[in-house]
Design a protein around this motif. Sequence first.
Motif, PDB file in Angstrom:
ATOM      1  N   LEU A   1     -33.994 -12.848  -5.724  1.00  0.00           N
ATOM      2  CA  LEU A   1     -34.245 -11.219  -5.661  1.00  0.00           C
ATOM      3  C   LEU A   1     -32.876 -10.237  -5.641  1.00  0.00           C
ATOM      4  CD1 LEU A   1     -37.765 -11.428  -4.425  1.00  0.00           C
ATOM      5  CD2 LEU A   1     -37.427 -11.806  -6.668  1.00  0.00           C
ATOM      6  N   MET A   2     -32.070 -11.093  -4.249  1.00  0.00           N
ATOM      7  CA  MET A   2     -30.687 -10.270  -4.564  1.00  0.00           C
ATOM      8  C   MET A   2     -29.891 -10.186  -4.741  1.00  0.00           C
ATOM      9  SD  MET A   2     -28.592 -11.552  -0.753  1.00  0.00           S
ATOM     10  CE  MET A   2     -27.682 -13.006  -1.321  1.00  0.00           C
ATOM     11  N   ALA A   3     -30.226 -11.645  -6.483  1.00  0.00           N
ATOM     12  CA  ALA A   3     -28.788 -10.772  -7.336  1.00  0.00           C
ATOM     13  C   ALA A   3     -29.894  -9.948  -8.315  1.00  0.00           C
ATOM     14  CB  ALA A   3     -29.264 -11.837  -8.396  1.00  0.00           C
ATOM     15  N   VAL A  54     -30.849  -7.786  -7.329  1.00  0.00           N
ATOM     16  CA  VAL A  54     -30.702  -6.323  -6.272  1.00  0.00           C
ATOM     17  C   VAL A  54     -29.455  -5.465  -6.930  1.00  0.00           C
ATOM     18  CG1 VAL A  54     -30.063  -5.251  -4.171  1.00  0.00           C
ATOM     19  CG2 VAL A  54     -32.351  -6.200  -5.130  1.00  0.00           C
ATOM     20  N   TRP A  55     -28.132  -6.862  -6.940  1.00  0.00           N
ATOM     21  CA  TRP A  55     -26.981  -6.605  -6.894  1.00  0.00           C
ATOM     22  C   TRP A  55     -26.662  -6.209  -8.303  1.00  0.00           C
ATOM     23  CZ3 TRP A  55     -23.083  -5.885  -3.609  1.00  0.00           C
ATOM     24  CH2 TRP A  55     -22.994  -6.008  -2.458  1.00  0.00           C
ATOM     25  N   ALA A  56     -27.239  -6.880  -9.070  1.00  0.00           N
ATOM     26  CA  ALA A  56     -27.468  -5.872 -10.414  1.00  0.00           C
ATOM     27  C   ALA A  56     -28.174  -4.851 -11.183  1.00  0.00           C
ATOM     28  CB  ALA A  56     -27.442  -7.560 -11.946  1.00  0.00           C
ATOM     29  N   GLY A  57     -29.109  -5.159 -11.140  1.00  0.00           N
ATOM     30  CA  GLY A  57     -30.850  -4.566 -11.212  1.00  0.00           C
ATOM     31  C   GLY A  57     -30.335  -2.840 -10.369  1.00  0.00           C
ATOM     32  N   ALA A  66     -23.119 -11.164  -6.533  1.00  0.00           N
ATOM     33  CA  ALA A  66     -24.182 -11.760  -5.994  1.00  0.00           C
ATOM     34  C   ALA A  66     -23.611 -13.198  -5.781  1.00  0.00           C
ATOM     35  CB  ALA A  66     -25.268 -12.159  -6.880  1.00  0.00           C
ATOM     36  N   TYR A  67     -23.285 -13.512  -6.803  1.00  0.00           N
ATOM     37  CA  TYR A  67     -22.539 -15.171  -7.113  1.00  0.00           C
ATOM     38  C   TYR A  67     -21.913 -15.689  -5.905  1.00  0.00           C
ATOM     39  CZ  TYR A  67     -21.335 -19.923  -8.752  1.00  0.00           C
ATOM     40  OH  TYR A  67     -20.695 -20.896  -9.426  1.00  0.00           O
ATOM     41  N   PHE A  68     -21.285 -14.723  -5.222  1.00  0.00           N
ATOM     42  CA  PHE A  68     -19.788 -15.291  -4.781  1.00  0.00           C
ATOM     43  C   PHE A  68     -20.675 -15.040  -2.891  1.00  0.00           C
ATOM     44  CE2 PHE A  68     -17.211 -14.817  -8.211  1.00  0.00           C
ATOM     45  CZ  PHE A  68     -16.684 -16.297  -8.119  1.00  0.00           C
ATOM     46  N   TYR A  69     -21.305 -13.812  -3.437  1.00  0.00           N
ATOM     47  CA  TYR A  69     -21.863 -13.438  -1.430  1.00  0.00           C
ATOM     48  C   TYR A  69     -22.976 -14.637  -1.353  1.00  0.00           C
ATOM     49  CZ  TYR A  69     -23.771 -10.844   1.766  1.00  0.00           C
ATOM     50  OH  TYR A  69     -24.486  -9.982   3.058  1.00  0.00           O
ATOM     51  N   ILE A  70     -23.578 -15.184  -2.329  1.00  0.00           N
ATOM     52  CA  ILE A  70     -24.627 -15.787  -1.996  1.00  0.00           C
ATOM     53  C   ILE A  70     -24.247 -17.290  -0.797  1.00  0.00           C
ATOM     54  CG2 ILE A  70     -26.361 -17.360  -2.870  1.00  0.00           C
ATOM     55  CD1 ILE A  70     -27.143 -15.828  -4.799  1.00  0.00           C
ATOM     56  N   LYS A  71     -24.475 -17.629   0.422  1.00  0.00           N
ATOM     57  CA  LYS A  71     -24.754 -18.285   0.891  1.00  0.00           C
ATOM     58  C   LYS A  71     -25.201 -19.219   1.313  1.00  0.00           C
ATOM     59  CE  LYS A  71     -19.749 -17.186   1.859  1.00  0.00           C
ATOM     60  NZ  LYS A  71     -18.841 -16.506   2.375  1.00  0.00           N
ATOM     61  N   TYR A  83     -31.116 -13.516 -11.427  1.00  0.00           N
ATOM     62  CA  TYR A  83     -32.413 -14.225 -10.989  1.00  0.00           C
ATOM     63  C   TYR A  83     -32.384 -15.006 -10.588  1.00  0.00           C
ATOM     64  CZ  TYR A  83     -36.963 -16.141  -8.977  1.00  0.00           C
ATOM     65  OH  TYR A  83     -37.436 -16.671  -8.529  1.00  0.00           O
ATOM     66  N   TRP A  84     -32.352 -16.458 -11.974  1.00  0.00           N
ATOM     67  CA  TRP A  84     -32.096 -17.907 -12.210  1.00  0.00           C
ATOM     68  C   TRP A  84     -30.378 -18.039 -11.086  1.00  0.00           C
ATOM     69  CZ3 TRP A  84     -28.503 -21.084 -14.929  1.00  0.00           C
ATOM     70  CH2 TRP A  84     -28.909 -22.471 -14.821  1.00  0.00           C
ATOM     71  N   ILE A  85     -29.554 -17.622 -11.901  1.00  0.00           N
ATOM     72  CA  ILE A  85     -28.718 -17.442 -11.150  1.00  0.00           C
ATOM     73  C   ILE A  85     -28.898 -17.657  -9.434  1.00  0.00           C
ATOM     74  CG2 ILE A  85     -25.987 -17.426 -11.584  1.00  0.00           C
ATOM     75  CD1 ILE A  85     -26.096 -16.206 -14.292  1.00  0.00           C
ATOM     76  N   GLY A  86     -28.836 -17.099  -9.465  1.00  0.00           N
ATOM     77  CA  GLY A  86     -28.806 -16.705  -8.351  1.00  0.00           C
ATOM     78  C   GLY A  86     -29.454 -17.462  -7.099  1.00  0.00           C
ATOM     79  N   ARG A  87     -31.253 -18.508  -7.584  1.00  0.00           N
ATOM     80  CA  ARG A  87     -31.657 -19.381  -7.222  1.00  0.00           C
ATOM     81  C   ARG A  87     -30.570 -20.173  -7.497  1.00  0.00           C
ATOM     82  NH1 ARG A  87     -35.803 -22.564  -8.321  1.00  0.00           N
ATOM     83  NH2 ARG A  87     -37.577 -23.003  -6.750  1.00  0.00           N
TER      84      ARG A  87
END
Length: 468
Positions: free
Chosen positions: A47-49, A51-54, A147-152, A18-22
């Motif tokens: 939260l999207m991260a 979802v992808w991880a959890g 999630a890290y690479f998908y976040i834009k 969550y922290w990394i995605g934010r």
Amino acid sequence: MQTPTLLTVLVILVLAGYWIGRQRSIQLAQPAGGIRFLRSLPNYYGLMAVVWAGVPAVLVLLLWGAFDSVLVRGMVMAGLPEQFQQLTAERQGLIFNQIGNIARGADPSADPALLAAAEHYKNLLQISVVARSIVLLSIVFAGIGIAYFYIKPEVRAREHFEAVLRTSLLTCSLIAIFTTLGIVMSVLWESIKFFRIIPPTEFLFGLQWSPQIALRADQQGASGAFGAIPLFAGTLLIAAIALIVAVPIGLMSAIYLAEYAKPKVRNTVKPLLEVLAGIPTVVYGFFAALTAAPFIRDVAHWIGNTFGWEVFANASAQSALAAGAVMGIMIIPFISSLADDVITAVPRSLRDGSLAIGATRSETIRKVIFPAALPGIVGSIILAASRAIGETMIVVMAAGLSAKLTANPLDSVTTVTVQIATLLVGDQEFDSPKTMAAFALGLTLFVVTLGLNFIALKVVNKYREQYD
């Protein structure tokens, strides 16, 4: 890695995701001028991260828990010698339990085959724990990476997260629905098997209940009568007594607390009433068996001996009146609390309008507030009735187990739920009419309760149209 440790690590990693995605969304938005150029708030990217991880990790963990023991047992039993493979399923189950006891050191068996199987069992468990940890950690790390690479900045993270949330809510609703259907179908299936042996007319209209089945032709005291009318009569008698006690007291206390009591009195009395709902039913059962039932019996005997009334003189030590009265005390909070909330929720404008045209406070309560709150009051009474019909412990301890067709509240009776508990206690064969009768009783009780709820819903809808 054991399950508690693994769950702790997974939670920490998901929170880190969550922290990394934010932070990733904030970092990508800086060159464009800040987070106002993001399509969603940074929290939604975090939260999207999550979802992808959890979500995949949770699904794999549930599937692993569902099939792990089955696969381990199959591999352990497949490795046993041929003589064990030819045993019945029940015997193989006992052998597997013995292998588990040997692996835990609780059974010092000397059989070499079982010792080898126990060692194989321990190795498989260790492999399963290690493999589960590796798979779940890999899934979480992969999800965080995706999630890290998908976040834009142009990704609508809020819409994606809400879609997952809607799907989760729908899944929970479907689980509840299918669980209910599964319960109903399992009870229905066993009831159908019972009715293939015992005719429905005998069960629904029979006047004798004695579910003991004779094992030998010369056995006495095992008539095998399955007439459920005495059980239904006992259930309705005790529930009626409980409602006679609870409804007037509950409604009057609710009216007093909502309309007459001062705030200080209300804040003191209402919690004290609701304490009754938190008392375990076994405590009510002890009170009914040790205090209420002897008191009612002694009073009835005194009345019977004084006035020569045989009905009172023959009062039983266990009676429907004792069980129903104590049960009524138990369900007072259900009616009082719910009715109080419903009465309090009536719009103030109805009260003011009635008082403005000259009505007294009591007339306002009887002719305005009570009719307007009637749907909720009916709902509280139905809830209390369902609670009374489903109670078991008080009836067992205060009313007895005698299946009698009687309307005398001073006599001992039994109820449907008590008989269900009695029939399923101990080692039972689930292909005998005695055991399957419990499912038939449960199905009948379900249908009756469903009918009562349907009638209550009709009443609620009728008055709701009038006062809404």
